[in-house]
Design a protein around this motif. Structure first.
Motif, PDB file in Angstrom:
ATOM      1  N   TYR A  70       6.522   1.438  -3.044  1.00 55.24           N
ATOM      2  CA  TYR A  70       5.625   1.229  -1.282  1.00 55.24           C
ATOM      3  C   TYR A  70       4.428  -0.525  -1.009  1.00 55.24           C
ATOM      4  O   TYR A  70       4.990  -1.424  -0.199  1.00 55.24           O
ATOM      5  CB  TYR A  70       5.514   1.944  -0.665  1.00 55.24           C
ATOM      6  CG  TYR A  70       4.788   1.676   1.084  1.00 55.24           C
ATOM      7  CD1 TYR A  70       5.607   1.290   1.876  1.00 55.24           C
ATOM      8  CD2 TYR A  70       3.242   1.641   1.221  1.00 55.24           C
ATOM      9  CE1 TYR A  70       4.548   1.691   2.954  1.00 55.24           C
ATOM     10  CE2 TYR A  70       2.828   1.264   2.038  1.00 55.24           C
ATOM     11  CZ  TYR A  70       3.292   1.166   3.092  1.00 55.24           C
ATOM     12  OH  TYR A  70       3.255   1.385   4.756  1.00 55.24           O
ATOM     13  N   GLU A  81       5.334  -4.108   0.651  1.00 52.95           N
ATOM     14  CA  GLU A  81       4.201  -4.335   1.274  1.00 52.95           C
ATOM     15  C   GLU A  81       3.576  -5.832   1.185  1.00 52.95           C
ATOM     16  O   GLU A  81       3.202  -6.659   1.632  1.00 52.95           O
ATOM     17  CB  GLU A  81       3.183  -3.968   1.329  1.00 52.95           C
ATOM     18  CG  GLU A  81       2.345  -4.154   2.662  1.00 52.95           C
ATOM     19  CD  GLU A  81       1.395  -2.895   2.401  1.00 52.95           C
ATOM     20  OE1 GLU A  81       0.510  -3.314   3.529  1.00 52.95           O
ATOM     21  OE2 GLU A  81       1.043  -1.987   1.744  1.00 52.95           O
ATOM     22  N   TYR A  89      -5.747   4.488  -1.635  1.00 54.20           N
ATOM     23  CA  TYR A  89      -6.242   4.386   0.003  1.00 54.20           C
ATOM     24  C   TYR A  89      -4.503   3.175   0.368  1.00 54.20           C
ATOM     25  O   TYR A  89      -3.733   2.151  -0.364  1.00 54.20           O
ATOM     26  CB  TYR A  89      -6.960   2.777   0.649  1.00 54.20           C
ATOM     27  CG  TYR A  89      -8.546   3.651   0.348  1.00 54.20           C
ATOM     28  CD1 TYR A  89      -8.714   4.490   1.429  1.00 54.20           C
ATOM     29  CD2 TYR A  89      -8.838   2.938  -0.872  1.00 54.20           C
ATOM     30  CE1 TYR A  89     -10.526   4.669   0.716  1.00 54.20           C
ATOM     31  CE2 TYR A  89      -9.707   3.425  -0.766  1.00 54.20           C
ATOM     32  CZ  TYR A  89     -11.039   4.105  -0.088  1.00 54.20           C
ATOM     33  OH  TYR A  89     -12.114   4.111   0.292  1.00 54.20           O
ATOM     34  N   THR A  90      -3.418   4.088   1.638  1.00 53.38           N
ATOM     35  CA  THR A  90      -2.150   3.802   1.793  1.00 53.38           C
ATOM     36  C   THR A  90      -2.343   2.507   3.189  1.00 53.38           C
ATOM     37  O   THR A  90      -3.815   3.129   3.607  1.00 53.38           O
ATOM     38  CB  THR A  90      -1.276   4.434   1.822  1.00 53.38           C
ATOM     39  OG1 THR A  90      -2.410   5.636   3.056  1.00 53.38           O
ATOM     40  CG2 THR A  90      -1.084   5.393   0.786  1.00 53.38           C
ATOM     41  N   HIS A  91      -1.316   1.630   4.045  1.00 50.54           N
ATOM     42  CA  HIS A  91      -1.963   1.400   5.258  1.00 50.54           C
ATOM     43  C   HIS A  91      -1.532   2.609   6.366  1.00 50.54           C
ATOM     44  O   HIS A  91      -2.060   2.641   7.628  1.00 50.54           O
ATOM     45  CB  HIS A  91      -0.666   1.074   5.762  1.00 50.54           C
ATOM     46  CG  HIS A  91      -0.075  -0.876   4.993  1.00 50.54           C
ATOM     47  ND1 HIS A  91      -0.946  -2.002   5.515  1.00 50.54           N
ATOM     48  CD2 HIS A  91      -0.009  -0.888   3.754  1.00 50.54           C
ATOM     49  CE1 HIS A  91      -0.846  -2.400   4.722  1.00 50.54           C
ATOM     50  NE2 HIS A  91       0.065  -1.619   3.565  1.00 50.54           N
ATOM     51  N   GLU A  92      -1.791   4.357   6.015  1.00 47.56           N
ATOM     52  CA  GLU A  92      -2.479   5.276   7.209  1.00 47.56           C
ATOM     53  C   GLU A  92      -3.768   5.396   7.095  1.00 47.56           C
ATOM     54  O   GLU A  92      -3.792   6.272   8.040  1.00 47.56           O
ATOM     55  CB  GLU A  92      -1.301   5.882   6.853  1.00 47.56           C
ATOM     56  CG  GLU A  92      -0.013   5.813   7.233  1.00 47.56           C
ATOM     57  CD  GLU A  92       0.852   5.310   5.910  1.00 47.56           C
ATOM     58  OE1 GLU A  92       0.338   5.061   4.902  1.00 47.56           O
ATOM     59  OE2 GLU A  92       2.387   5.153   6.409  1.00 47.56           O
ATOM     60  N   ASP A  93      -4.478   5.503   6.319  1.00 46.89           N
ATOM     61  CA  ASP A  93      -5.418   5.830   6.213  1.00 46.89           C
ATOM     62  C   ASP A  93      -6.577   5.447   7.353  1.00 46.89           C
ATOM     63  O   ASP A  93      -6.080   3.656   7.523  1.00 46.89           O
ATOM     64  CB  ASP A  93      -6.552   5.058   5.082  1.00 46.89           C
ATOM     65  CG  ASP A  93      -5.748   5.885   3.029  1.00 46.89           C
ATOM     66  OD1 ASP A  93      -5.697   7.381   3.617  1.00 46.89           O
ATOM     67  OD2 ASP A  93      -5.782   5.868   2.065  1.00 46.89           O
ATOM     68  N   ARG A  94      -7.757   5.659   7.027  1.00 42.13           N
ATOM     69  CA  ARG A  94      -8.681   4.752   8.715  1.00 42.13           C
ATOM     70  C   ARG A  94      -8.872   4.117   8.478  1.00 42.13           C
ATOM     71  O   ARG A  94      -9.242   3.180   9.449  1.00 42.13           O
ATOM     72  CB  ARG A  94      -9.610   5.692   9.036  1.00 42.13           C
ATOM     73  CG  ARG A  94     -10.310   5.678  10.359  1.00 42.13           C
ATOM     74  CD  ARG A  94     -11.934   6.728  10.552  1.00 42.13           C
ATOM     75  NE  ARG A  94     -11.734   6.664  12.166  1.00 42.13           N
ATOM     76  CZ  ARG A  94     -12.909   7.494  12.250  1.00 42.13           C
ATOM     77  NH1 ARG A  94     -13.109   8.681  11.592  1.00 42.13           N
ATOM     78  NH2 ARG A  94     -13.847   7.106  13.360  1.00 42.13           N
ATOM     79  N   SER A 139      -6.409   0.518   8.190  1.00 41.50           N
ATOM     80  CA  SER A 139      -6.231   0.670   9.839  1.00 41.50           C
ATOM     81  C   SER A 139      -7.307   0.133  11.599  1.00 41.50           C
ATOM     82  O   SER A 139      -7.015  -0.872  10.898  1.00 41.50           O
ATOM     83  CB  SER A 139      -5.994   1.878  10.703  1.00 41.50           C
ATOM     84  OG  SER A 139      -4.811   2.604   9.975  1.00 41.50           O
TER      85      SER A 139
END
Length: 985
Positions: A883, A887, A961-966, A969
């Motif tokens: 992923y 990305e 961390y991933t793209h869904e983390d706050r 974002s």
């Protein structure tokens, strides 16, 4: 006095309570018990302050109220809690009310604590008032008491309709009598009198657990005569009740038939021995026999007399065995009823008639008894005497209309009547002369079997008094059996101290009397001689210290010695000496001193003279002489000898009498010789039996010595075991004390710890509160600063907007700014492209190393985990890597497209610049003057955008961390906003 008995109401007002705990689904009920009757309040809620507001009442008359007050009958209130669901009844406590506190006037209610309360933490109380009210309501017609059955005989025909309940004594104050019955039926006048003459063994009524109401109590007799309270003079000594015999009499106007019905309805006269308002004992005298059918009131009075046993209050309610008659507490009472017409007869005539027609009477109590001759002076039991007290006597009840008169104040001469003393002394045979003889020539009639005795008492010394002060000692005793009830005292007082022996002065006293031997033995065995030890104080009243009991029966078992009497007759003497303990009056086991005494009994043989005349001097012998003269001998008797006759008959009679005397002497000598022979045989037999007894005693002594050795061995074993038990008990006490100390110490430490923790918590709470207060203040300060900054920012933004509008109005400036901006963007994009390329390579290397290090750490941490978890973790890691790679590819592709667009725009701008360079250099110059501001703004936005992109990429490369983390974002949002701003500029 007079009138019907007034009905009263005892009203107990239960108002409210306090300090009760709240218990839902529970009710409170108060139950009251008095005189065997139970009453209860209505249930109320079980709250902290329950309100009962209830009055409970009991009906009784004044006589019953007085009886209850004498017996201290309590009113007991019991408080219960009732469960409303299960109806379970639970006792919460009780309250005891004293009936003596009830008064007829209104009283303020008081708060009473609940005794034996279940709620020990709350200490509940109840407000209660006790009052007396007059019962004025009429009795219901439907309730009628059952009439008592007729006692003896039937009522006369004319009085058949008369009800005994309607016979109430009515006082006629004008004429001074009580009327019983209607006026038409009352034709005769009667006198009803009650005499309390003496009392014995009253100390039996005082138990060891009884508490007298006063420190120095006074005792008196109480009874009700026709609803009038009568008391006699108080006395303080129960051992020797010293009160004047008193007669209380009332005049009655009625008839024999009506009086018979009235006495049948009121059959008993109750006499109480009281101390204050407490009844120590009572007796009931049946007075129904005063008016029997065969009683003739016209000729003589009807008398009921005797010694009646006093019963303690507790004995009437329990089935206790009665006391023996000789030791039971008794009171001598005489109840007489006579017509007023025979009151003027002489006392001697009344006595003779009464003795003649009433032979069943034990004795007639005379109203002329002297204090020393009254029946109360007879010997008492051997119980220790109570101390004398000095208190003012209570006044008599003023409502008594009958005259209460002292029996010593009668005007009848002493010689007219002689009391029949119930003591053993009358059995000696002493009788007073009749009224026709003078006092100085009284005759003493002696029975033929009586013997002449002389008894002497020598109180020699008193030893080692165990009291805390020097004693001015006086000994006092009396023994009416010897013919005198006057007390014998040693005089003068002698001072006795501790650990010393003092001989008593004038302590010898001898008594000459005549009695039969069996009566002497019976009296000596039954009645001891009580010697009272008094302390004579010059300032205070005399104090009774103790009593010594002299058993006179010991002298009867002593050895007899022979001696010659005054007339040369053979007499016998028995002597006994002993040292006995003097016991204190407060307890029979408290020894206070020792008394040495010698008693002697001399037997002078049969009394030959049957009648002797006692002179006035011998009768008026003072008790202080301590010697009662012996009985007069034959030579002292005044006999009127007739003149001798010189006749033969007289001489023959004289010779016959002389021969009789000689024969009597010979017969007496023969009897004496036989007596000596019998005495020698008895002495030999006594010696033989004495030897047998000595042998038997030796055998018993040997057996007892063996038993004593066994007993000594057993005692030694017991002592050893006792020592072991004592040591074990000591060790146990030591361990117990250590455990108790350890427990107390632990408890103290726990309390200290709790106190410290509590203090720390309190301090911490205070610190937090102070911090919160400071933070709130700082917050307010920051809020104020923020407001000020916002206002300044708005002002600057407004100024900047105005300036921007002014500058934007010129097209050359706007075009030049766009050119400069594009140039800067081109340079910046080229620089960013290079830096991103370099950083991409660097980050890839770093990311690879970080991934390797993370894999190694995870491998070390999860080497003990299951294989499935390892596989899932590896798959998760591979998916995350794929992923991230995808990305990154998208990011690079997006950046390339942006770079291509920027190149195209740059090419267009270059072409435009080349076409316009030749137009106006002046405008270009002016445009360059304004470009630094715009350039500076665009540089700041580019730096801010670059920094945000680098932070986002750095966080994504870590793999955490991933793209869904706050946070990612939020960085994406800020990047988009920055790009939007840059594009708008």
């Amino acid at each position: 006095m007079g009138g019907k008995a007034e009905q009263l109401l005892i009203v107990v007002s239960i108002l409210e309570g306090r300090h009760f705990p709240k218990r839902p689904k529970h009710m409170l009920v108060v139950e009251a018990k008095f005189d065997g009757e139970h009453l209860a309040t209505d249930p109320v809620d079980h709250s902290d302050q329950p309100e009962f507001a209830t009055e409970l009442a009991w009906e009784l008359d004044r006589k019953a109220l007085h009886q209850h007050r004498l017996q201290r009958t309590p009113v007991k209130l019991q408080c219960f809690a009732i469960d409303s669901v299960t109806s379970a009844k639970e006792s919460l406590g009780y309250i005891v009310l004293d009936l003596r506190t009830a008064q007829e006037h209104k009283q303020v209610p008081k708060w009473y604590p609940l005794l034996s309360s279940k709620y020990t933490k709350f200490k509940p109380e109840m407000q209660i008032g006790v009052t007396l009210e007059t019962d004025t309501k009429p009795q219901a017609d439907g309730f009628k008491a059952k009439e008592a059955p007729p006692r003896e005989g039937k009522a006369p025909a004319g009085l058949s309709g008369l009800d005994s309940k309607n016979l109430v004594p009515v006082l006629n104050e004008a004429e001074g009598y009580h009327q019983i019955g209607q006026t038409g039926n009352c034709r005769d006048n009667f006198v009803l009198s009650v005499t309390v003459a003496f009392a014995t063994h009253l100390e039996q009524l005082i138990s060891s657990t009884m508490k007298l109401p006063e420190r120095q109590p006074e005792f008196f007799f109480y009874y009700s005569l026709l609803e009038n309270d009568v008391t006699n003079e108080p006395f303080t000594n129960l051992m020797n009740p010293n009160f004047e015999p008193e007669r209380a009499s009332v005049k009655i106007r009625s008839s024999l038939e009506i009086l018979r019905i009235y006495f049948a309805a009121h059959p008993k006269l109750q006499i109480h021995l009281c101390c204050g308002d407490q009844s120590l004992g009572s007796t009931e005298i049946s007075i129904t026999g005063l008016l029997k059918e065969n009683a003739e009131m016209e000729q003589q009075p009807v008398v009921i007399e005797g010694a009646f046993i006093l019963t303690p209050p507790h004995r009437t309610k329990q089935t206790l065995p009665p006391l023996p008659l000789d030791t039971a507490p008794t009171v001598g009472v005489l109840v007489a009823l006579q017509k007023e017409g025979i009151l003027n007869k002489p006392s001697s005539q009344l006595k003779d008639e009464t003795e003649a027609e009433s032979p069943t009477k034990k004795r007639v109590l005379s109203p002329t008894l002297k204090k020393s001759q009254s029946p109360k002076s007879r010997p008492r039991s051997a119980s220790p005497a109570l101390p004398r007290y000095s208190h003012s006597p209570p006044t008599k009840d003023e409502s008594t209309e009958g005259e209460v008169e002292s029996l010593q104040e009668s005007d009848i001469p002493v010689t007219e009547k002689v009391p029949k003393d119930p003591a053993p002394a009358p059995e000696v045979g002493i009788a007073a002369c009749t009224g026709s003889e003078s006092v100085s020539e009284q005759k003493i009639t002696i029975p033929a079997s009586a013997r002449h005795f002389c008894f002497s008492v020598d109180l020699r010394s008193i030893h080692n008094p165990e009291v805390g002060f020097p004693v001015n000692c006086i000994l006092r005793y009396s023994y009416p059996f010897f013919g005198s009830a006057a007390p014998i005292m040693t005089n003068p007082p002698v001072e006795v101290r501790k650990n010393m022996e003092v001989f008593l002065p004038q302590s010898y006293c001898a008594f000459d009397f005549a009695t039969v031997p069996h009566q002497l033995q019976d009296t000596f065995f039954r009645l001891p001689l009580l010697v009272e030890v008094w302390h004579k104080d010059k300032v205070a009243k005399d104090l009774l210290l103790g009593v010594a009991r002299l058993q006179l029966s010991h002298v009867l078992t002593a050895a007899k010695t022979r001696f010659l009497g005054p007339q040369g007759d053979q007499c016998w003497r028995q002597t006994f000496s002993e040292r006995i303990s003097i016991t204190a009056v407060q307890g029979s086991s408290n020894r206070i001193a020792e008394l040495s005494y010698v008693i002697t009994l001399e037997d002078y043989g049969l009394v030959k003279v049957q009648e002797v005349v006692v002179s006035e001097s011998s009768q008026s012998l003072d008790a202080g002489q301590k010697r009662i003269h012996p009985l007069p001998q034959a030579s002292q008797v005044k006999e009127t000898q007739p003149q001798p006759r010189e006749t033969l008959e007289y001489k023959a009679a004289l010779e016959l009498e002389m021969w009789k005397e000689v024969q009597e002497d010979l017969f007496e000598n023969q009897l004496k010789r036989r007596e000596l022979a019998h005495m020698q045989a008895l002495a030999e037999e006594w010696k033989r039996r004495d030897r047998e007894r000595e042998a038997l005693v030796k055998k018993k002594v040997a057996e007892y010595s063996i038993l004593e050795e066994q007993l000594q061995k057993t005692l030694s074993d017991l002592e050893k075991r006792e020592r072991q038990l004592v040591s074990a008990e000591t060790e146990l006490k030591k361990i117990k004390s250590e455990l108790q100390m350890e427990h107390e110490r632990g408890l103290q430490e726990l309390q200290d710890t709790m106190r410290r923790v509590k203090e720390d918590c309190t301090h911490q709470v205070e610190m937090e509160r102070s911090k919160i207060k400071q933070l709130e203040e700082y917050k307010l300060h920051l809020q104020q600063q923020l407001n000020d900054a916002e206002q300044r920012f708005k002002l600057l933004e407004k100024e900047f907007q105005q300036h921007k509008e002014q500058q934007s109005s010129k097209p050359e400036i706007q075009l030049q700014s766009e050119i400069n901006l594009l140039t800067l963007e081109k340079v910046e994009l080229e620089r960013k492209l290079e830096s991103s390329t370099k950083s991409k390579l660097h980050y890839k290397q770093q990311w690879g190393r970080a991934l390797k290090e993370l894999a190694r750490l995870k491998q070390r941490e999860q080497e003990n985990a299951m294989a499935r978890l390892k596989k899932q973790q590896q798959e998760l890691e591979h998916m995350r890597l794929r992923y991230l790679a995808a990305e990154e590819k998208e990011v690079v592709k997006t950046e390339r497209q942006e770079l291509e667009e920027i190149r195209n725009e740059l090419n267009k701008l270059k072409q435009q610049e080349e076409g316009k360079k030749s137009q106006d250099s002046r405008e270009l110059t002016s445009g360059t003057k304004e470009s630094p501001c715009a350039r500076l703004l665009n540089d700041d936005l580019d730096d801010y955008l670059t920094r945000l992109i680098e932070e986002r990429d750095t966080l994504l490369r870590t793999g955490v961390y991933t793209h869904e983390d706050r946070i990612i974002s939020e960085l994406d949002r800020q990047i988009r906003e920055a790009m939007a701003k840059r594009s708008s500029n």
